[in-house]
Design a protein around this motif. Structure first.
Motif, mmCIF file in Angstrom:
data_model
loop_
_atom_site.group_PDB
_atom_site.id
_atom_site.type_symbol
_atom_site.label_atom_id
_atom_site.label_comp_id
_atom_site.label_asym_id
_atom_site.label_seq_id
_atom_site.Cartn_x
_atom_site.Cartn_y
_atom_site.Cartn_z
ATOM 1 N N LYS A 142 -14.543 12.039 -21.516
ATOM 2 C CA LYS A 142 -13.743 11.155 -20.674
ATOM 3 C C LYS A 142 -12.275 11.408 -20.958
ATOM 4 C CE LYS A 142 -16.379 7.133 -19.603
ATOM 5 N NZ LYS A 142 -16.371 5.674 -19.661
ATOM 6 N N ILE A 143 -11.446 11.074 -19.992
ATOM 7 C CA ILE A 143 -10.009 11.212 -20.158
ATOM 8 C C ILE A 143 -9.394 9.822 -20.330
ATOM 9 C CG2 ILE A 143 -7.845 11.986 -19.105
ATOM 10 C CD1 ILE A 143 -9.639 14.292 -19.778
ATOM 11 N N LYS A 144 -8.621 9.670 -21.382
ATOM 12 C CA LYS A 144 -7.893 8.422 -21.637
ATOM 13 C C LYS A 144 -6.422 8.744 -21.436
ATOM 14 C CE LYS A 144 -7.446 4.460 -24.286
ATOM 15 N NZ LYS A 144 -6.806 3.575 -23.365
ATOM 16 N N GLY A 145 -5.743 7.898 -20.725
ATOM 17 C CA GLY A 145 -4.335 8.137 -20.452
ATOM 18 C C GLY A 145 -3.431 7.171 -21.185
ATOM 19 N N ALA A 146 -2.175 7.561 -21.296
ATOM 20 C CA ALA A 146 -1.145 6.707 -21.878
ATOM 21 C C ALA A 146 0.140 6.932 -21.091
ATOM 22 C CB ALA A 146 -0.925 7.028 -23.342
ATOM 23 N N VAL A 147 0.766 5.837 -20.680
ATOM 24 C CA VAL A 147 1.992 5.902 -19.901
ATOM 25 C C VAL A 147 3.154 5.453 -20.779
ATOM 26 C CG1 VAL A 147 3.212 4.983 -17.893
ATOM 27 C CG2 VAL A 147 0.756 5.424 -17.756
ATOM 28 N N ARG A 151 -2.434 12.581 -21.607
ATOM 29 C CA ARG A 151 -3.889 12.525 -21.459
ATOM 30 C C ARG A 151 -4.548 12.999 -22.733
ATOM 31 N NH1 ARG A 151 -4.290 15.769 -15.813
ATOM 32 N NH2 ARG A 151 -3.004 14.343 -14.599
ATOM 33 N N VAL A 152 -5.630 12.309 -23.103
ATOM 34 C CA VAL A 152 -6.392 12.668 -24.297
ATOM 35 C C VAL A 152 -7.861 12.656 -23.934
ATOM 36 C CG1 VAL A 152 -6.966 11.988 -26.655
ATOM 37 C CG2 VAL A 152 -4.664 11.609 -25.799
ATOM 38 N N LYS A 153 -8.582 13.695 -24.317
ATOM 39 C CA LYS A 153 -10.029 13.721 -24.101
ATOM 40 C C LYS A 153 -10.703 12.887 -25.192
ATOM 41 C CE LYS A 153 -10.447 18.175 -21.869
ATOM 42 N NZ LYS A 153 -11.038 19.520 -21.962
#
Length: 75
Positions: free
Chosen positions: A3-8, A71-73
């Motif tokens: 899954k891809i986790k995002g951070a803004v 983005r982090v897997k």
């Protein structure tokens, strides 16, 4: 499948609070802060950070280029 986790990350001093990023976010991750920056604008921030998918829609619509998306897997 990963899954891809995002951070803004928002440059809060450059943000004018135009709300375009909030509207462009498909997962309602972003919102305008009640606090104001040095220029008197309500800046954007991650209200629901766990829902970010790292799509970069917010960064693409930002007229001042003050948003960076990471983005982090995850397993």
């Amino acid at each position: 499948m990963a899954k891809i986790k995002g951070a803004v990350v928002v440059d809060t001093e450059e943000c004018k609070g135009c709300n375009l990023c909030v509207v462009a976010c498909p997962t309602q991750t972003l919102s305008l802060n009640r606090n104001v920056n040095g220029k008197g604008y309500n800046f954007s921030y991650m209200e629901n950070p766990d829902s970010c998918i790292g799509c970069s829609n917010c960064s693409l619509v930002c007229p001042d280029s003050c948003i960076t998306v990471y983005r982090v897997k995850t397993a």
